[in-house]
Design an enzyme around this catalytic site. Sequence first.
Site, PDB file in Angstrom:
ATOM      1  N   ARG A 208       2.763  -4.537  -1.468  1.00 12.33           N
ATOM      2  CA  ARG A 208       1.647  -4.916  -2.643  1.00 12.33           C
ATOM      3  C   ARG A 208       0.792  -3.799  -2.956  1.00 12.33           C
ATOM      4  NH1 ARG A 208      -3.361  -5.498  -2.192  1.00 12.33           N
ATOM      5  NH2 ARG A 208      -3.590  -5.696   0.201  1.00 12.33           N
ATOM      6  N   CYS A 258       0.251   7.324   3.903  1.00 14.85           N
ATOM      7  CA  CYS A 258      -0.054   5.841   3.977  1.00 14.85           C
ATOM      8  C   CYS A 258      -1.306   5.705   2.919  1.00 14.85           C
ATOM      9  CB  CYS A 258      -0.574   5.264   5.250  1.00 14.85           C
ATOM     10  SG  CYS A 258      -1.868   6.447   6.024  1.00 14.85           S
TER      11      CYS A 258
END
Length: 300
Positions: A208, A258
């Site tokens: 997502r 990340c």
Amino acid sequence: MTTTLSRRSILMLALGVSATCIPSVSLALADGYPNPRFLKEPQSLLSDMAMKAMGAVAYRSTVIDLRPKRDFDAGHIPGARHLPADAVAAEFGAVAGALRPAPEIEAMLGALGIAQDQRVVFYDDRGGFHAARMFWLLEYFGHREVSVLNGGWTGWLDAGGTVTRDQGGGKHARFEATLTPRRHATAQDVLAHKDQPGAVLIDVRPPRLFAEGHIPWAINVPWSQNLDEDGRFLPADALAAHFEGYGITEDSDVIMHCQNGLASSHSYLALRLLDVPRLRVYHRSWAEWGSAGDLPVATG
């Protein structure tokens, strides 16, 4: 597995051929992780502690608990020291999750009794999510004797590990970092890395978040896929097959990132277990890249 030659080099020597004559070597090994020392099994830690109690061996491991302080106070591994999970992140940094200055982290590690010759075992209760960042950080700081407790706190309890509330004491040590640039990447490194031979840029965030915005040439390999349903790292063959499914081999030149410097270290540890030699963490990650305004971004 030798400590001086890669599996690929050994195979080439055995066949009497050059590096250009054979394809990339699989990450998988039949006998387990190429670098098993980076994971500490709970039973192995129990055995170490029992041997120490018997006075049979010198016990030189420092165990660090990264869970919330209230959970540490309620019960922890005997002899463990506590470190807040985000203690190494700057409280008011310009980029979320950015590291504190090196001298501050050195002092923090020294206060925990971590010296250069001390083996360190980190654990948490999130599948190694926080422990892996400390693993990467210590390697980046030049500390070679570091590992993560496989399965973390739950793994310790499942193995029958004892629990204490004793806060104990602990000696201070002098920790001096020797930064290892080949383990760290900047935004400029990511840009320069794009067209290099074997280059792979991994975005370990959930799909997502990747869809909402990502570096255009990154591939999405969520960090949570490194674990089995019990929160332990996948066995060596399964972990190797997982990364090979994304085209990542021993020959890959990998940078990973990340959201804010935490989860990328988990995949760094996974690939260190598999002995991929060229690994860097873009620690400032999407928190920096996505807000820069002058760096390329894709969606979808």
